[in-house]
Design a protein around this motif. Structure first.
Motif, PDB file in Angstrom:
ATOM      1  N   GLU A 145       0.822  -1.209   0.000  1.00 15.15           N
ATOM      2  CA  GLU A 145       0.000   0.000   0.000  1.00 15.15           C
ATOM      3  C   GLU A 145       0.860   1.266   0.000  1.00 15.15           C
ATOM      4  N   SER A 146       2.098   1.176   0.502  1.00 13.68           N
ATOM      5  CA  SER A 146       2.986   2.341   0.498  1.00 13.68           C
ATOM      6  C   SER A 146       3.724   2.488  -0.824  1.00 13.68           C
ATOM      7  N   GLU A 147       4.269   1.386  -1.340  1.00 16.50           N
ATOM      8  CA  GLU A 147       4.995   1.410  -2.611  1.00 16.50           C
ATOM      9  C   GLU A 147       4.934   0.016  -3.192  1.00 16.50           C
ATOM     10  N   ASN A 148       4.435  -0.062  -4.426  1.00 13.24           N
ATOM     11  CA  ASN A 148       4.181  -1.385  -4.986  1.00 13.24           C
ATOM     12  C   ASN A 148       5.322  -1.918  -5.865  1.00 13.24           C
ATOM     13  N   TYR A 149       6.415  -1.144  -6.051  1.00 11.67           N
ATOM     14  CA  TYR A 149       7.578  -1.677  -6.769  1.00 11.67           C
ATOM     15  C   TYR A 149       8.795  -0.820  -6.436  1.00 11.67           C
ATOM     16  N   TYR A 150       9.962  -1.406  -6.660  1.00 14.14           N
ATOM     17  CA  TYR A 150      11.246  -0.717  -6.473  1.00 14.14           C
ATOM     18  C   TYR A 150      12.110  -0.988  -7.702  1.00 14.14           C
ATOM     19  N   GLU A 151      12.762   0.023  -8.216  1.00 11.52           N
ATOM     20  CA  GLU A 151      13.636  -0.112  -9.385  1.00 11.52           C
ATOM     21  C   GLU A 151      14.945   0.614  -9.103  1.00 11.52           C
ATOM     22  N   PHE A 152      16.054  -0.089  -9.268  1.00 16.33           N
ATOM     23  CA  PHE A 152      17.370   0.475  -8.967  1.00 16.33           C
ATOM     24  C   PHE A 152      18.426  -0.223  -9.833  1.00 16.33           C
ATOM     25  N   ASP A 153      19.677   0.299  -9.811  1.00 18.53           N
ATOM     26  CA  ASP A 153      20.786  -0.243 -10.601  1.00 18.53           C
ATOM     27  C   ASP A 153      21.777  -0.962  -9.684  1.00 18.53           C
ATOM     28  N   VAL A 154      22.313  -2.064 -10.226  1.00 15.70           N
ATOM     29  CA  VAL A 154      23.342  -2.848  -9.523  1.00 15.70           C
ATOM     30  C   VAL A 154      24.634  -2.765 -10.337  1.00 15.70           C
ATOM     31  N   ARG A 155      25.750  -2.585  -9.645  1.00 18.15           N
ATOM     32  CA  ARG A 155      27.047  -2.428 -10.313  1.00 18.15           C
ATOM     33  C   ARG A 155      27.922  -3.659 -10.030  1.00 18.15           C
ATOM     34  N   ALA A 156      28.528  -4.213 -11.132  1.00 17.51           N
ATOM     35  CA  ALA A 156      29.532  -5.298 -11.017  1.00 17.51           C
ATOM     36  C   ALA A 156      30.891  -4.695 -11.368  1.00 17.51           C
ATOM     37  N   ARG A 157      31.873  -4.818 -10.450  1.00 18.14           N
ATOM     38  CA  ARG A 157      33.176  -4.156 -10.626  1.00 18.14           C
ATOM     39  C   ARG A 157      34.280  -5.188 -10.394  1.00 18.14           C
ATOM     40  N   ASP A 158      35.296  -5.181 -11.320  1.00 19.67           N
ATOM     41  CA  ASP A 158      36.404  -6.129 -11.155  1.00 19.67           C
ATOM     42  C   ASP A 158      37.509  -5.512 -10.294  1.00 19.67           C
ATOM     43  N   GLY A 159      38.534  -6.321 -10.035  1.00 22.41           N
ATOM     44  CA  GLY A 159      39.628  -5.845  -9.175  1.00 22.41           C
ATOM     45  C   GLY A 159      40.854  -5.396  -9.937  1.00 22.41           C
ATOM     46  N   GLY A 160      40.711  -5.202 -11.235  1.00 25.63           N
ATOM     47  CA  GLY A 160      41.849  -4.794 -12.032  1.00 25.63           C
ATOM     48  C   GLY A 160      42.238  -3.350 -11.740  1.00 25.63           C
ATOM     49  N   SER A 161      43.314  -2.961 -12.428  1.00 24.69           N
ATOM     50  CA  SER A 161      43.801  -1.603 -12.280  1.00 24.69           C
ATOM     51  C   SER A 161      44.073  -1.062 -13.670  1.00 24.69           C
ATOM     52  N   PRO A 162      43.337  -0.185 -14.144  1.00 22.94           N
ATOM     53  CA  PRO A 162      42.170   0.381 -13.408  1.00 22.94           C
ATOM     54  C   PRO A 162      40.988  -0.584 -13.396  1.00 22.94           C
ATOM     55  N   ALA A 163      40.129  -0.435 -12.356  1.00 27.77           N
ATOM     56  CA  ALA A 163      38.970  -1.318 -12.246  1.00 27.77           C
ATOM     57  C   ALA A 163      37.946  -0.950 -13.305  1.00 27.77           C
ATOM     58  N   MET A 164      37.315  -2.014 -13.803  1.00 24.54           N
ATOM     59  CA  MET A 164      36.260  -1.819 -14.808  1.00 24.54           C
ATOM     60  C   MET A 164      34.927  -2.322 -14.219  1.00 24.54           C
ATOM     61  N   GLU A 165      33.827  -1.718 -14.613  1.00 19.44           N
ATOM     62  CA  GLU A 165      32.506  -2.049 -14.032  1.00 19.44           C
ATOM     63  C   GLU A 165      31.444  -2.077 -15.109  1.00 19.44           C
ATOM     64  N   GLN A 166      30.351  -2.761 -14.750  1.00 19.98           N
ATOM     65  CA  GLN A 166      29.186  -2.856 -15.630  1.00 19.98           C
ATOM     66  C   GLN A 166      27.943  -2.710 -14.745  1.00 19.98           C
ATOM     67  N   HIS A 167      26.875  -2.157 -15.310  1.00 16.64           N
ATOM     68  CA  HIS A 167      25.631  -1.921 -14.554  1.00 16.64           C
ATOM     69  C   HIS A 167      24.479  -2.679 -15.184  1.00 16.64           C
ATOM     70  N   CYS A 168      23.536  -3.093 -14.326  1.00  8.21           N
ATOM     71  CA  CYS A 168      22.272  -3.672 -14.800  1.00  8.21           C
ATOM     72  C   CYS A 168      21.138  -3.075 -13.983  1.00  8.21           C
ATOM     73  N   SER A 169      19.944  -3.117 -14.579  1.00  6.36           N
ATOM     74  CA  SER A 169      18.741  -2.575 -13.917  1.00  6.36           C
ATOM     75  C   SER A 169      17.962  -3.721 -13.286  1.00  6.36           C
ATOM     76  N   LEU A 170      17.492  -3.491 -12.026  1.00  8.35           N
ATOM     77  CA  LEU A 170      16.739  -4.512 -11.293  1.00  8.35           C
ATOM     78  C   LEU A 170      15.426  -3.888 -10.792  1.00  8.35           C
ATOM     79  N   ARG A 171      14.306  -4.550 -11.117  1.00 12.26           N
ATOM     80  CA  ARG A 171      12.977  -4.085 -10.656  1.00 12.26           C
ATOM     81  C   ARG A 171      12.361  -5.168  -9.795  1.00 12.26           C
ATOM     82  N   VAL A 172      11.907  -4.771  -8.584  1.00 10.88           N
ATOM     83  CA  VAL A 172      11.261  -5.690  -7.661  1.00 10.88           C
ATOM     84  C   VAL A 172       9.791  -5.277  -7.554  1.00 10.88           C
ATOM     85  N   ASP A 173       8.857  -6.108  -8.040  1.00 14.24           N
ATOM     86  CA  ASP A 173       7.413  -5.857  -7.955  1.00 14.24           C
ATOM     87  C   ASP A 173       6.852  -6.549  -6.719  1.00 14.24           C
TER      88      ASP A 173
END
Length: 878
Positions: A314-342
């Protein structure tokens, strides 16, 4: 044929919709939906709309019907002006505080009126005003990019926040000009914009190791507002491969009742590099809101998303946010994906019952279908979990009617009887359609009020009040009390005086009525000679609606007191003067010198006058008839008698008696002794005496003509009716006495009625004489000519002898509707009740009726227009 069928179907649809509309509009609600737009932050008193005009309400009755906004929350922000019917702002409204980031902010309003109880529905749309500028979570945004990143790679940036919505929310992003980076904006499913940094040219760390850019967020307001943040890009050394998610976006569903600690999803990202460059860690993107970070947790190595707080659909019926995957290299490289929770709704909320308006008290005369209360039901759950039904016990004379969704009216379903049951406790139960269903209860208390169905009632239909004259103003005459079996205001009685319009005498000029107690007081003294009876009506009126009333007739009789002394009519004399009377020489005993005639304005015994010689040089020479007033010689009068001064006292029979006197100067005719003049008068003739003599002569001539005309009229009537004996009296009045028709066994009546008129025409006194009855005057008539009274005694009393009627008794004839108070003690007891008393002829039209005790009443109004045939008698005893 097909066209005809389509036409029939269309008419059926129209009829069905009209029927539903009619039902909705007659169940205590008013149909139709009205929406008023109003900008947020409007000041107090801002006009929103005219609800009286839109709902077709009479503005003059708004105060009486108490039009108001229902609900405590809405009453904080809105109010209704009862003079104009306008809906006004009561307190400024902050749209962002009221509706948050919702695209639309609609406030449902309900208006309630009484008499009858009705509900009206409207909506107020809070229009967003561009009063907030976009803001970034941090004023400095840091971003690291490897120098080997290929052109076209995107890097998500933290988005700005704007409390405004719609066109006033963020509409675009801008990036300061540079040769390596561009800005790309991605639009999410909820309509929000997310900026992404797009690499356009390869980076060379040896040439430039960092870049400082300005990111600007602009909203769509007018004028537009903007917010900026500094974007610092650091160029890192080569790391060949970035982590990669299995899919660019994820979408999962979870019940709102899911417990804390539950794993919602496990994310996977791979990196083909070896060593630290292939170790992937997971984290929330930098622009993830705090409410998401508090509600969910993300394991940095396994990528498991775990629930760590309670969910509320009743307060909020879904949540949508981004998750980041990051490696340990130098320089570090990362990738993002979108996640929605209904979130999936669970029936975890019981319905809530709100009684929008209730009467509290209902009259027992209420018709079936009368609205008792308006009920609203809310269930924040969705789907079938939010479908609510309402019910009440079956044995009550009430029913529930549904007008709108989750809106009900409680109405009467049958007659109410306050005597059988004066109050009801109506339990209303609301249940939803969830599995299992949840329910709640609310009790409505209703009192049945009494209706004003009983008028006030007096203990008697009429009252008779006897009041002696000369009473004191303010005296209590009587108390008129009425009772009313109703209760409350219906039993509060007020009293008022009612007077017929055709009455000459106003009762309000004599009496006053206490409107609260019904006590009747005299406002002035009564004068019997002016007013003998007074009749009026008193109305008892309750305060019901409509008021009921009843009346009682009050007959007030004024009792005569001896407050008038006798007045001498004949012989005429001025006060303090002598009345000369001449005697022929050598008269014998019994010679009539003169007759003193007096009248008393009182009635009854108070008007019964007697005459007495008070002073005389030689009391043995003259005698006065006690009741006739005749002055006669008692012995032969010698020829040399000097003038005699006689004082005659006229006294009434009242208690105490009142008297007056007249002084006679009796002298012989050949006596040359000068007549003693009035000592108070001048010997010189007054001016105007000759003129007065002329007026008297003219008046005498006019009276003669009137008398002659009356004689002709009476004579013609007598000739038409029967043989008539005409008697003309000294004052110029003639009376025609018809002989009574003989009846079998009834002797004739031979009474003679003699009427003496005064100078102003009304009857002043009545003498009755007869050959066999010997009637003598008992009392003078009142000043009005509508009633008279006579007594016939067997013989006239002698001088000095008390008058006491005996049986065969005196006979009474009077024209009053009620017998005089002084006659109470002498009524009844006649030894010969069967004696014939005479009759009134039918041709006279005189109304005659017998009283319960045998007394005969004769109403002789306008007596001079009637012919008296005989005298009616009534026996009296002392």
């Amino acid at each position: 044929m097909a066209a005809m069928l389509r036409k029939v179907r269309s008419w059926v649809e129209i009829w069905r919709e009209a029927t539903l509309l009619f039902l909705f509009c007659h169940l205590g609600y008013v149909c139709g939906q009205i929406r008023y737009p109003v900008p947020e932050e409007s000041q107090e008193g801002t006009f929103v709309g005219n609800v009286a005009q839109d709902f077709l309400l009479d503005t003059e009755s708004l105060s009486a019907r108490r039009l108001q906004v229902a609900g405590e929350v809405n009453q904080r922000h809105f109010r209704v002006d009862l003079d104009s019917g306008a809906l006004l702002i009561k307190n400024p409204i902050d749209r962002e505080a009221l509706c948050g980031l919702s695209a639309s902010c609609i406030v449902p309003l309900e208006f309630v009126t009484e008499g009858p109880l009705e509900m009206y529905r409207a909506e107020v749309e809070i229009v967003d005003v561009n009063d907030h500028a976009p803001r970034f979570p941090r004023q400095q945004l840091d971003l690291e990019i490897g120098e080997a990143a290929p052109p076209g790679q995107r890097f998500p940036l933290e988005k700005a926040q704007d409390a405004d919505v719609g066109s006033n929310s963020i509409s675009s992003y801008r990036l300061s000009s540079n040769e390596h980076f561009a800005l790309d904006v991605k639009k999410r499913s909820d309509g929000s914009l997310v900026p992404e940094l797009l690499l356009e040219k390869p980076l060379d760390r040896e040439k430039q190791s960092d870049y400082r850019l300005v990111l600007t967020a602009v909203d769509g307001g007018n004028p537009p507002r903007s917010g900026t943040a500094e974007l610092r890009v650091s160029v890192l050394d080569v790391n060949d491969n970035a982590p990669a998610f299995q899919q660019p976006s994820y979408r999962i569903s979870v019940l709102e009742s899911a417990p804390a600690g539950m794993v919602l999803i496990q994310l996977n990202a791979s990196d083909p590099d070896l060593g630290p460059s292939g170790n992937v860690t997971f984290s929330f993107s930098g622009h993830t809101p705090d409410r998401v970070r508090n509600l969910f947790s993300l394991h940095p190595t396994t990528g498991k998303l775990t629930l760590q707080g309670p969910l509320d659909f009743e307060s909020e019926n879904y949540y949508e946010f981004d998750v980041r995957a990051r490696d340990g290299g130098s320089p570090a490289m990362e990738q993002h994906c979108s996640l929605r929770v209904d979130l999936l709704d669970v029936n975890d909320n019981a319905p809530h019952i709100t009684v929008t308006s209730e009467l509290g008290t209902l009259p027992e005369s209420a018709e079936p279908g009368t609205v008792v209360a308006l009920i609203s039901v809310q269930d924040p759950d969705s789907g079938s979990n939010g479908d609510v039904s309402l019910r009440i016990p079956d044995h009550l004379p009430f029913a529930l009617k549904s007008a709108f969704r989750n809106q009900f009216s409680l109405v009467t379903a049958g007659p109410l009887d306050r005597e059988a049951k004066s109050s009801y406790d109506i339990m209303v139960t609301a249940s939803d359609a969830g599995n299992p269903p949840l329910s709640t209860h609310r009790t409505i208390f209703l009192n049945i009020s009494d209706v004003n169905d009983n008028p006030p009632s007096f203990f008697q239909r009429s009252h008779e009040v006897f009041v002696p004259e000369n009473n004191r103003p303010g005296d209590l005459l009587c108390s008129l009390a009425a009772s009313d079996p109703d209760s409350g205001l219906n039993a509060l009685i007020s009293y008022s005086l009612l007077e017929p319009r055709n009455r000459d005498v106003s009762a309000s000029s004599f009496i006053s009525l206490n409107p609260q107690t019904g006590a009747v007081h005299a406002t002035r003294s009564f004068d019997y000679e002016q007013t003998q009876t007074l009749q009026f009506e008193v109305q008892a009126r309750d305060r019901g609606n409509p008021p009921l009333s009843s009346t009682v007739t009050v007959r007030l009789f004024v009792l005569d007191l001896n407050d008038n002394a006798p007045a001498v009519l004949r012989p005429r004399a001025r006060p303090g003067s002598l009345c000369p009377q001449a005697l022929p020489p050598s008269v014998g005993a019994g010679h009539l010198v003169t007759k003193v005639t007096a009248v008393d304005l009182d009635s009854g015994y108070n008007a019964w006058v007697s005459y007495q010689l008070l002073e005389a040089p030689d009391p043995s020479l003259f005698a006065v008839s006690r009741y006739a007033g005749e002055v006669r010689t008692a012995v032969p009068i010698p020829a040399d008698l000097p003038p005699q001064k006689l004082v005659i006292v006229v006294k009434d029979s009242g208690s105490p008696p009142l008297s007056t006197s007249v002084t006679l100067l009796v002298s012989l005719e050949e006596d040359t002794h000068p007549i003693v003049p009035d000592l108070r008068e001048s010997s010189a003739p007054r001016e105007g005496e000759s003129r007065l003599t002329l007026y008297l002569a003219v008046s005498l001539v006019a009276i003669c003509f009137v008398s002659f005309g009356s004689f002709v009229v009476l004579l013609s009537k007598c000739l038409r009716g029967a043989a008539c004996g005409v008697t003309c009296f000294p004052a110029g009045t003639c009376a025609c006495l018809t002989r009574s028709r003989r009846r079998e066994g009834l002797p004739p009546s031979n009474g003679i009625l003699r009427i003496q008129l005064g100078s102003d025409d009304p009857i002043k006194f009545v003498d009755v004489g007869g050959h066999s009855h010997g009637c003598t005057p008992l009392a003078s008539a009142p000043t009005r000519s509508d009633s008279f009274m006579m007594v016939k005694s067997p013989s006239a009393p002698m001088a000095g002898e008390p008058v006491r009627p005996s049986c065969p008794p005196s006979d009474l004839l009077y024209g009053l509707e009620v017998r005089p108070w002084w006659a109470q003690s002498v009524l009844e007891g006649c030894s010969d009740p069967g004696i014939w008393l005479g009759h009134i002829p039918e041709t006279t039209g005189l109304p005659v009726r017998p009283h319960g005790d045998g007394t005969i009443f004769v109403s002789s109004y306008y007596l001079n227009n009637y012919m008296v045939d005989a005298v009616l008698y009534k026996c009296f005893v002392a």
